[in-house]
Design a protein around this motif. Structure first.
Motif, short mmCIF file in Angstrom:
data_model
loop_
_atom_site.label_atom_id
_atom_site.label_comp_id
_atom_site.label_asym_id
_atom_site.label_seq_id
_atom_site.Cartn_x
_atom_site.Cartn_y
_atom_site.Cartn_z
N TYR A 193 0.83 -1.21 0.00
CA TYR A 193 0.00 0.00 0.00
C TYR A 193 0.87 1.25 0.00
O TYR A 193 1.79 1.39 0.80
CB TYR A 193 -0.92 -0.01 1.22
CG TYR A 193 -1.79 1.21 1.36
CD1 TYR A 193 -2.77 1.51 0.41
CD2 TYR A 193 -1.63 2.08 2.44
CE1 TYR A 193 -3.57 2.64 0.54
CE2 TYR A 193 -2.42 3.21 2.59
CZ TYR A 193 -3.39 3.48 1.63
OH TYR A 193 -4.17 4.60 1.76
N GLN A 194 0.57 2.16 -0.92
CA GLN A 194 1.24 3.44 -1.11
C GLN A 194 2.69 3.31 -1.59
O GLN A 194 3.40 4.31 -1.70
CB GLN A 194 1.19 4.30 0.16
CG GLN A 194 -0.23 4.76 0.52
CD GLN A 194 -0.26 5.73 1.67
OE1 GLN A 194 0.65 5.77 2.50
NE2 GLN A 194 -1.30 6.53 1.75
N ARG A 195 3.13 2.09 -1.89
CA ARG A 195 4.45 1.88 -2.47
C ARG A 195 4.35 1.03 -3.74
O ARG A 195 5.34 0.45 -4.19
CB ARG A 195 5.40 1.22 -1.45
CG ARG A 195 5.62 2.02 -0.18
CD ARG A 195 6.60 1.34 0.76
NE ARG A 195 7.94 1.32 0.20
CZ ARG A 195 8.84 2.28 0.35
NH1 ARG A 195 8.54 3.37 1.03
NH2 ARG A 195 10.04 2.17 -0.17
N ASP A 196 3.15 0.97 -4.28
CA ASP A 196 2.91 0.11 -5.43
C ASP A 196 2.88 0.87 -6.75
O ASP A 196 2.69 0.27 -7.81
CB ASP A 196 1.61 -0.67 -5.26
CG ASP A 196 0.39 0.25 -5.17
OD1 ASP A 196 0.57 1.47 -4.96
OD2 ASP A 196 -0.73 -0.27 -5.29
N SER A 197 3.07 2.19 -6.70
CA SER A 197 3.02 3.00 -7.92
C SER A 197 4.12 4.05 -7.91
O SER A 197 4.53 4.52 -6.84
CB SER A 197 1.66 3.71 -8.07
OG SER A 197 0.61 2.77 -8.13
N ILE A 198 4.57 4.43 -9.10
CA ILE A 198 5.54 5.51 -9.24
C ILE A 198 5.21 6.28 -10.50
O ILE A 198 4.72 5.70 -11.49
CB ILE A 198 6.99 4.97 -9.28
CG1 ILE A 198 8.00 6.12 -9.25
CG2 ILE A 198 7.23 4.05 -10.47
CD1 ILE A 198 9.42 5.67 -9.00
N VAL A 199 5.41 7.59 -10.48
CA VAL A 199 5.09 8.46 -11.61
C VAL A 199 6.40 9.03 -12.16
O VAL A 199 7.17 9.65 -11.42
CB VAL A 199 4.13 9.59 -11.21
CG1 VAL A 199 3.91 10.55 -12.38
CG2 VAL A 199 2.81 9.02 -10.74
N ILE A 200 6.64 8.81 -13.44
CA ILE A 200 7.86 9.28 -14.10
C ILE A 200 7.47 10.30 -15.16
O ILE A 200 6.62 10.03 -16.01
CB ILE A 200 8.63 8.13 -14.77
CG1 ILE A 200 8.86 6.97 -13.79
CG2 ILE A 200 9.95 8.63 -15.33
CD1 ILE A 200 9.79 7.28 -12.67
#
Length: 281
Positions: free
Chosen positions: A137-144
């Motif tokens: 949770y809250q570490r499963d996505s990243i925006v580049i």
């Protein structure tokens, strides 16, 4: 008869308990549950957002970790979403990553396509962990954010910057025209520029030319440093004026040849306070 049956029952229970003890089977506790496996991104930026300046052949590396170690290979899958970036046109990236047995960490490699990121273009790409192994949770996505990288050519910086402004917190002064009169290479990713008529809005003409050091070793963070130096030999009755940069705030762009510079100036009697200059063509 009842006593005989009671003795037989106790004997059977005792025999069962002893048998469990011999085979190391607990009769008092439930069997332990195995910990679930989750995947997470481990980026260098705590905000889980990053800026990627795309160069030909460049790759943006994103660490991916699992919450435990296994004796078998495990596969982490990813989905990619963007309003403007298209796989095969702006970037290439794998749909999944296999983390080998005995390890819990590997790297997702995002390869930007330089020809797909022309000057002035910017694409926002979201990468999310998906598939059989769920994300933390809250570490499963990243925006580049993908942007075009412009090579630094020191000679291209020379000339007049007609749309420049000084701002000391009481409103901007300008436009006026500082001029880069010379450039010197000091390494493969560093150099020095000489700027005449700098900080005209604060001091007025004439000012002494100053040196500004440039560093582009980090493609995502081009920095400029104004060393402590004299910018004027005489400022009315106050004498010489010294300028020094505010560290960590000065940047420049090789795509549009702009400089954002923060500094302070002072005389023997005191400081001018913090000043910002934007140099633009």
């Amino acid at each position: 008869m009842k006593n005989i049956l009671r003795i037989a029952f106790v004997a059977v229970v005792a025999l069962s308990v002893n048998s469990c003890k011999k085979n190391n089977v607990s009769v008092d506790k439930d069997p332990p549950l195995s910990a679930p496996t989750n995947a997470e991104f481990s980026p260098a930026t705590k905000s889980f957002a990053a800026l990627y300046y795309v160069q030909s052949g460049s790759v943006y590396a994103i660490p991916v970790g699992l919450t435990n170690v296994s004796n078998t290979d495990r596969t982490v899958s990813f989905t990619y979403s963007s309003a403007t970036a298209v796989a095969g046109q702006q970037y290439n990236a794998p749909a999944s990553l296999t983390i080998k047995a005995g390890t819990a960490l590997d790297t997702l490699r995002l390869a930007g396509i330089a020809a797909g990121e022309p000057l002035g273009r910017s694409d926002v790409l979201k990468i999310k962990i998906s598939g059989d192994i769920p994300g933390v949770y809250q570490r499963d996505s990243i925006v580049i954010t993908l942007k075009h990288y412009c090579d630094v050519v020191l000679s291209s910086f020379t000339g007049a910057y007609n749309n420049s402004y000084d701002d000391d917190g009481f409103g901007p002064y300008g436009p006026y025209t500082p001029t880069i009169t010379g450039v010197t290479s000091t390494g493969p990713t560093s150099g020095t520029i000489t700027v005449a008529n700098f900080a005209y809005g604060e001091l007025g003409d004439p000012t002494l030319p100053i040196k500004i050091n440039l560093d582009w070793s980090n493609p995502a963070n081009f920095t400029a440093t104004i060393p402590t130096q004299t910018i004027s030999n005489s400022y009315g009755p106050y004498g010489a004026v010294t300028i020094t940069g505010i560290l960590g705030t000065n940047t420049f762009s090789s795509c549009d040849n702009t400089f954002n510079l923060s500094y302070t100036m002072y005389v023997a009697a005191g400081s001018f306070g913090d000043i910002t200059t934007v140099m633009a063509r």
